[in-house]
Design an enzyme around this catalytic site. Sequence first.
Site, mmCIF file in Angstrom:
data_model
loop_
_atom_site.group_PDB
_atom_site.id
_atom_site.type_symbol
_atom_site.label_atom_id
_atom_site.label_comp_id
_atom_site.label_asym_id
_atom_site.label_seq_id
_atom_site.Cartn_x
_atom_site.Cartn_y
_atom_site.Cartn_z
ATOM 1 N N SER A 31 27.808 38.029 11.231
ATOM 2 C CA SER A 31 28.379 38.876 10.184
ATOM 3 C C SER A 31 29.363 38.094 9.330
ATOM 4 O O SER A 31 29.526 38.360 8.134
ATOM 5 C CB SER A 31 29.072 40.088 10.807
ATOM 6 N N GLY A 63 32.014 46.200 13.160
ATOM 7 C CA GLY A 63 32.475 47.127 14.190
ATOM 8 C C GLY A 63 32.787 48.527 13.701
ATOM 9 O O GLY A 63 32.843 49.464 14.491
ATOM 10 N N CYS A 94 25.876 36.794 17.214
ATOM 11 C CA CYS A 94 26.788 37.935 17.087
ATOM 12 C C CYS A 94 26.453 38.906 18.202
ATOM 13 O O CYS A 94 25.301 39.367 18.304
ATOM 14 C CB CYS A 94 26.616 38.596 15.721
ATOM 15 N N CYS A 217 32.928 37.518 21.820
ATOM 16 C CA CYS A 217 32.674 37.550 20.378
ATOM 17 C C CYS A 217 32.626 36.106 19.927
ATOM 18 O O CYS A 217 33.463 35.289 20.350
ATOM 19 C CB CYS A 217 33.782 38.306 19.649
#
Length: 311
Positions: A31, A63, A94, A217
Amino acid sequence: MAFSTAHIAHAVTLSEGGDGQPEAPVLVFDSGVGGLSVAAEIRRHWPALSLAYVCDNAALPYGTKADDWLVTRITEVCVAAVKASGARALVVACNTASTLALTSLRKVLKIPVIGTVPAIKPAAALARVRQSDIRRQQGAPPVFALLATSATVRRSYTEQLIHDFASDCRVIRVAADPLVAEAERRLRGEVSRPQVVTDSLADLAAVEDLEVVILGCTHFPLLSADISAALTKGAQGVQGDQVRVALIDSGAAIARRVAEVLALKVLAADTHEQTATGIALATDTGQAGLSIALACQGFAPARALILENAV
């Protein structure tokens, strides 16, 4: 405007990527710029492998978006980027995108699609090894933490991984969304804010028996030094010693999986440094500092990725 996967499938038949050609790049998608940590790990293992990068930075942050919208958006962006780059494989760097869209991507793309998931299994194994004999004798469970975005922490996919590989462990889940923005800032060349990391990890740092933390992450490995410092504690009874919590991320595992999927045995002995500049694509090329972040991993300034059916 919404669109169906049928539209995507038709678009892919026009250009399905590199068709396995060895000179075709492996496309890394995220992203934002967090996936650059994965690109760096792939390059560390396979320096001669051609890479391309695409970020959907116009839709940041993922998110806060609805799951159905994200599946459509991720599929649209990745299909367009595969066509534009001629990629022979796609790495979805991701966690959020992987837990949502891998099935959709594998339906419409004929090239290999490699996902990213939180490293629950290796973290559980390491937590068992690092657990003290005293705690083990007391019957206390091994302890590790999952540090991720709120989207990844709450996913049923994450719950299933914990059930399958860490049912005997105490798993502390920490949503640390501010770390995503902090990693993006630093890669863009802006002044770092260590206090953001410290504040985000304050509760986790207070857990006495914590031995292992998953960086769940792909942005978070970019902050690993600050994360490690925030979680370092003085060891009781050993003057001057410090206990460092082990940090685990998925980068090395992804690099190994790329090698397996593409049979990169020929490159295993390649010690040459990467010299070619990889292409980069972005849905927002005007983002401040984007070129600086991309250049850190050897990518050219981003070209605009045109989406035919933007949502």
